[in-house]
Design an enzyme around this catalytic site. Structure first.
Site, PDB file in Angstrom:
ATOM      1  N   HIS A  24       0.901  -1.068  -0.026  1.00 51.31           N
ATOM      2  CA  HIS A  24      -0.113   0.045  -0.067  1.00 51.31           C
ATOM      3  C   HIS A  24       1.149   1.575   0.201  1.00 51.31           C
ATOM      4  O   HIS A  24       0.398   2.170  -0.628  1.00 51.31           O
ATOM      5  CB  HIS A  24      -0.831   0.120   1.310  1.00 51.31           C
ATOM      6  CG  HIS A  24      -1.916  -0.940   1.267  1.00 51.31           C
ATOM      7  ND1 HIS A  24      -2.190  -1.878   2.464  1.00 51.31           N
ATOM      8  CD2 HIS A  24      -2.893  -1.396   0.475  1.00 51.31           C
ATOM      9  CE1 HIS A  24      -3.088  -2.836   2.312  1.00 51.31           C
ATOM     10  NE2 HIS A  24      -3.754  -2.344   0.926  1.00 51.31           N
ATOM     11  N   SER A 134      -3.056  -7.795   2.880  1.00 55.81           N
ATOM     12  CA  SER A 134      -3.223  -7.659   4.584  1.00 55.81           C
ATOM     13  C   SER A 134      -3.618  -8.952   5.131  1.00 55.81           C
ATOM     14  O   SER A 134      -3.122  -9.124   6.268  1.00 55.81           O
ATOM     15  CB  SER A 134      -4.434  -6.747   4.678  1.00 55.81           C
ATOM     16  OG  SER A 134      -3.886  -5.472   4.339  1.00 55.81           O
TER      17      SER A 134
END
Ligand code: PNS
Length: 171
Positions: A24, A134
């Site tokens: 990210h 994640s």
């Protein structure tokens, strides 16, 4: 001459960020070279049960972002398009990893652009982050694996503490 492709433009980078990863962060660092302001927007994904609350996820992101005037971290409970409408934003930034991401991201882009006038700018992930998610970070951390190469150093301890609580049934 303009030195930025989308000068005076604001983009939103939406996601669940549960938690934010180095993948990210890489998209964020690349996107801010194209936009004047990048809003990192923490949302809930209807398909996922988050580990961190929306407030916790927002705080974790803030801990990873150095004092950068071009970056705003925000959260929203609702539809992305409603947030975009409220703020008058014209661009969405998304990251794409494997081909498997494409179908889902393309569908979201089509739905969002059907609902409002917005463009989605896709950033292809760097080779080293192609495998990273994640969910994988959470799984590795839950079973005591080393996640230090996958998440920013500044939030490593927070994730490990959360995992410890989860294992002990406190969260
Ligand atoms: O990081 P994710 O989980 O891939 O991000 C997906 C997210 C949060 C951007 C998407 O689920 C979303 O936009 N959620 C907010 C609700 C919404 O607008 N849903 C319709 C999407 S077309």
């Amino acid at each position: 001459m303009k030195d930025s492709l989308f000068l005076d433009k604001v983009a939103v980078y939406p996601g669940s960020f549960d938690p934010i990863t180095l993948g990210h962060l890489d998209i964020i660092n690349r996107a801010i070279t194209l936009f004047d302001t990048l809003i990192i927007l923490v949302l809930n994904n209807y398909r996922k049960k988050p580990l961190f609350s929306i407030q916790e996820r927002t705080e974790l992101i803030k801990k990873c972002i150095e004092n950068n005037q071009k970056i705003v971290v925000d959260s929203y409970c609702g539809l992305l398009v409603d947030y975009i409408k409220e703020k008058g934003i014209k661009f969405i930034v998304k990251g794409i990893r494997a081909i498997s991401d494409f179908e889902y991201e393309f569908q979201q882009h089509l739905v969002n652009s059907k609902l409002i006038d917005v463009e989605t700018i896709f950033f292809m992930t760097k080779f080293e982050y192609n495998f990273l998610s994640s969910s994988l970070v959470k799984e590795i951390a839950f079973f005591g694996g080393d996640i230090s190469n996958f998440v920013p150093q500044s939030i490593l301890k927070d994730i490990l503490i959360k995992m410890d609580k989860l294992r002990r049934g406190e969260d």
